[in-house]
Design a protein around this motif. Structure first.
Motif, mmCIF file in Angstrom:
data_model
loop_
_atom_site.group_PDB
_atom_site.id
_atom_site.type_symbol
_atom_site.label_atom_id
_atom_site.label_comp_id
_atom_site.label_asym_id
_atom_site.label_seq_id
_atom_site.Cartn_x
_atom_site.Cartn_y
_atom_site.Cartn_z
ATOM 1 N N ASP A 168 51.290 -7.515 9.785
ATOM 2 C CA ASP A 168 52.097 -6.768 9.170
ATOM 3 C C ASP A 168 53.113 -6.018 10.071
ATOM 4 O O ASP A 168 52.231 -5.001 11.065
ATOM 5 C CB ASP A 168 51.477 -5.761 8.337
ATOM 6 N N LEU A 169 54.363 -5.920 10.163
ATOM 7 C CA LEU A 169 55.017 -5.359 11.233
ATOM 8 C C LEU A 169 55.175 -3.902 11.155
ATOM 9 O O LEU A 169 55.614 -3.191 12.095
ATOM 10 C CB LEU A 169 56.339 -5.801 11.428
ATOM 11 N N THR A 170 54.716 -3.359 9.734
ATOM 12 C CA THR A 170 54.706 -1.888 9.722
ATOM 13 C C THR A 170 53.338 -1.113 10.585
ATOM 14 O O THR A 170 53.236 -0.004 10.412
ATOM 15 C CB THR A 170 54.820 -1.461 8.440
ATOM 16 N N ARG A 171 52.362 -1.980 11.105
ATOM 17 C CA ARG A 171 51.324 -1.459 11.778
ATOM 18 C C ARG A 171 51.498 -0.424 12.492
ATOM 19 O O ARG A 171 52.460 -0.568 13.308
ATOM 20 C CB ARG A 171 50.407 -2.665 12.387
ATOM 21 N N ASP A 172 50.940 0.817 12.426
ATOM 22 C CA ASP A 172 50.942 1.863 13.197
ATOM 23 C C ASP A 172 52.728 2.556 13.237
ATOM 24 O O ASP A 172 52.635 3.686 13.980
ATOM 25 C CB ASP A 172 50.769 1.466 14.809
ATOM 26 N N THR A 173 53.183 2.279 12.489
ATOM 27 C CA THR A 173 54.613 2.937 12.231
ATOM 28 C C THR A 173 54.290 4.302 11.926
ATOM 29 O O THR A 173 53.589 4.609 10.779
ATOM 30 C CB THR A 173 55.575 2.053 11.444
ATOM 31 N N PRO A 174 54.950 5.187 12.245
ATOM 32 C CA PRO A 174 54.754 6.513 11.851
ATOM 33 C C PRO A 174 55.642 6.852 10.480
ATOM 34 O O PRO A 174 56.675 6.399 10.172
ATOM 35 C CB PRO A 174 55.430 7.695 12.749
ATOM 36 N N VAL A 175 54.879 7.504 9.613
ATOM 37 C CA VAL A 175 55.577 7.724 8.228
ATOM 38 C C VAL A 175 55.701 9.337 7.868
ATOM 39 O O VAL A 175 54.835 9.958 7.850
ATOM 40 C CB VAL A 175 54.639 7.285 7.096
ATOM 41 N N GLU B 174 66.206 8.734 7.166
ATOM 42 C CA GLU B 174 66.242 7.629 8.240
ATOM 43 C C GLU B 174 65.265 6.780 8.246
ATOM 44 O O GLU B 174 64.277 7.243 7.848
ATOM 45 C CB GLU B 174 66.183 8.617 9.558
ATOM 46 N N GLY B 175 65.366 5.523 8.292
ATOM 47 C CA GLY B 175 64.791 4.616 8.160
ATOM 48 C C GLY B 175 64.387 3.657 6.970
ATOM 49 O O GLY B 175 63.477 2.814 6.743
ATOM 50 N N ILE B 176 64.675 4.671 5.729
ATOM 51 C CA ILE B 176 64.463 3.878 4.465
ATOM 52 C C ILE B 176 65.939 3.285 3.815
ATOM 53 O O ILE B 176 66.671 3.826 3.961
ATOM 54 C CB ILE B 176 64.162 5.219 3.352
ATOM 55 N N GLY B 177 65.573 1.951 3.664
ATOM 56 C CA GLY B 177 66.800 1.336 3.269
ATOM 57 C C GLY B 177 67.321 1.661 2.112
ATOM 58 O O GLY B 177 66.911 2.412 1.307
ATOM 59 N N GLU C 213 61.180 4.346 12.796
ATOM 60 C CA GLU C 213 61.208 3.115 13.244
ATOM 61 C C GLU C 213 61.807 2.254 12.284
ATOM 62 O O GLU C 213 61.730 0.840 12.569
ATOM 63 C CB GLU C 213 59.826 2.597 13.754
ATOM 64 N N GLY C 214 62.108 2.515 10.975
ATOM 65 C CA GLY C 214 62.385 1.657 9.940
ATOM 66 C C GLY C 214 63.626 0.862 10.027
ATOM 67 O O GLY C 214 63.650 -0.357 9.911
ATOM 68 N N GLN C 215 64.662 1.469 10.695
ATOM 69 C CA GLN C 215 65.774 0.765 10.839
ATOM 70 C C GLN C 215 65.682 -0.537 11.958
ATOM 71 O O GLN C 215 66.040 -1.560 11.517
ATOM 72 C CB GLN C 215 66.972 1.597 11.330
ATOM 73 N N ALA C 216 64.864 -0.041 13.000
ATOM 74 C CA ALA C 216 64.784 -1.303 14.036
ATOM 75 C C ALA C 216 63.718 -2.427 13.397
ATOM 76 O O ALA C 216 63.999 -3.513 13.551
ATOM 77 C CB ALA C 216 64.098 -0.537 15.276
ATOM 78 N N GLY D 236 69.100 -7.566 -0.548
ATOM 79 C CA GLY D 236 70.268 -6.508 -0.509
ATOM 80 C C GLY D 236 69.973 -5.036 -0.219
ATOM 81 O O GLY D 236 70.702 -4.206 -0.268
ATOM 82 N N VAL D 237 68.931 -5.175 0.779
ATOM 83 C CA VAL D 237 68.315 -3.662 1.174
ATOM 84 C C VAL D 237 68.588 -3.984 2.702
ATOM 85 O O VAL D 237 68.447 -4.526 3.273
ATOM 86 C CB VAL D 237 67.039 -3.644 1.076
ATOM 87 N N VAL D 238 69.406 -2.754 2.965
ATOM 88 C CA VAL D 238 70.026 -2.544 4.418
ATOM 89 C C VAL D 238 69.667 -1.409 4.835
ATOM 90 O O VAL D 238 69.206 -0.453 4.383
ATOM 91 C CB VAL D 238 71.573 -2.812 4.497
ATOM 92 N N GLU D 239 69.654 -1.242 6.391
ATOM 93 C CA GLU D 239 69.554 0.175 7.062
ATOM 94 C C GLU D 239 68.089 0.633 7.248
ATOM 95 O O GLU D 239 67.910 1.614 7.707
ATOM 96 C CB GLU D 239 70.466 1.240 6.632
ATOM 97 N N GLY D 240 67.256 -0.144 6.533
ATOM 98 C CA GLY D 240 65.693 0.247 6.856
ATOM 99 C C GLY D 240 64.998 -0.583 6.012
ATOM 100 O O GLY D 240 65.245 -1.577 5.278
#
Length: 372
Positions: free
Chosen positions: A74-81, A102-105, A146-149, A160-164
């Motif tokens: 899962d690419l969200t591993r260790d991502t800060p929320v 920021e980071g929420i699509g 880190e959501g947008q990256a 249809g979800v962009v920007e995060g």
């Protein structure tokens, strides 16, 4: 015995934990190192660690959790929320207003609301209501720095979800579907269901399971494969299954047409290349092939084909996807024969992101009629 892989939690759970900790701090409590919340789905508690909790002002606070999806690719591993909470105005329509920072699509190609879906909304409102004084209103903004990256490495744009990223899911538990140890659990389920029937339906993911149930396929015939299609095809042959219906999203099953039998994107991709090769064999013009090959997602390539049909009064979508389904059937049958020395008849059904069936192969039609 091989230990089963460890489950974790979905992103909405960490967002909710951070929001609870921030609200507690706003209410004057000391900074928490963990909080316990009700997952709702399933109805059980979960204790989530917090990294940081801070009072920003008399009216706002911030808390940070870190995603742990368990033993999963899962690419969200260790991502800060992050959750930023602040008191709302007395005339705020809702007691708890949710927003994506920021980071929420954002849905609808950036024109719609934040991609905070139903389960996440229920989870946040239910748990925060337990702490919110009856005379106060609250504003909650979820932030994924880190959501947008990370979103550039997902298929979010196909929805249809962009920007995060999305706060998506129907449960708080992140099942380790892609972890190697999970294959043993799938094999056990396959073994049990093969004892009761020689015709089974392999469903790639929850969307496939839900749609198969809606069409009336009996639960006793349904086997979830996640991305482990190849090993489970062989296992089905060895167990004496004589007929299989592969039931899944076209962006997954098309890989089988190219001979890719583990469908996780970490292992292999090539979806647009497979589609373009089959479209070329069906005689599509070169400029259309270039459009398909350059499509950012397979869903957008499908939309291009449908637009072409509407503009030129052609039937390329049906023709190409019919060829894809027949190739999936043939490649899967050969794969089983090669690795198990057993003959299994295979059919396939492919659907799009709206769970609309795109195509059912000839043998898939026969299987579905028999099962339903």
């Amino acid at each position: 015995m091989t230990a089963l892989p460890r489950a974790g939690y979905t992103l909405p759970v960490f967002a909710c934990a951070a929001a609870i900790a921030a609200l507690q701090r706003l209410l004057g409590q000391s900074a928490a190192t963990s909080v316990t919340l009700d997952l709702l789905e399933p109805p059980q508690p979960a204790t989530i660690a917090l990294e940081q909790v801070a009072l920003l002002s008399a009216d706002s606070a911030l808390a940070i959790a870190r995603s742990d999806p368990g033993d999963n690719l899962d690419l969200t591993r260790d991502t800060p929320v992050w959750a930023w909470v602040r008191w709302g105005a007395s005339d705020q329509p809702e007691a708890i207003a949710l927003a994506g920072g920021e980071g929420i699509g954002r849905q609808d190609q950036g024109q719609g609301p934040a991609a905070i879906y139903q389960y996440a909304q229920r989870l946040l409102r239910h748990n925060l209501a337990a702490y919110l004084p009856g005379d106060r209103k609250l504003q909650v903004t979820i932030i994924l720095p880190e959501g947008q990256a990370l979103a550039t490495r997902t298929s979010n744009a196909a929805f249809g979800v962009v920007e995060g990223l999305s706060l998506l899911g129907t449960t708080g538990i992140s099942q380790p579907l892609s972890a190697p140890g999970q294959l043993d659990a799938y094999r056990a389920e396959l073994t049990q269901k093969a004892q009761g029937s020689d015709t089974l339906v392999f469903c790639v993911g929850e969307n496939g399971l839900d749609l198969a149930r809606q069409l009336g396929v009996p639960e006793a015939r349904l086997v979830k494969t996640a991305n482990w299609i190849g090993p489970l095809l062989v296992e089905a042959g060895l167990l004496g299954v004589t007929s299989l219906l592969l039931f899944g999203y076209h962006g997954k099953l098309i890989k089988l047409a190219g001979g890719i039998f583990h469908t996780h994107h970490h292992v292999a991709d090539g979806r647009q290349e497979i589609l373009t090769a089959i479209a070329g064999a069906q005689g599509l013009p070169t400029e259309v092939l270039a459009t398909l090959l350059d499509s950012p997602t397979l869903e957008s390539a499908l939309q291009s084909l449908r637009q072409l049909d509407a503009q030129r009064q052609t039937a390329w979508t049906a023709q190409i996807y019919g060829a894809i389904a027949q190739q999936i059937d043939a490649r899967a049958q050969r794969y089983i024969q090669h690795h198990s020395d057993r003959a299994v008849a295979v059919g396939s059904l492919l659907f799009d992101r709206q769970r609309q069936i795109i195509v059912t192969s000839d043998f898939g039609e026969k299987c579905l009629a028999k099962l339903c």
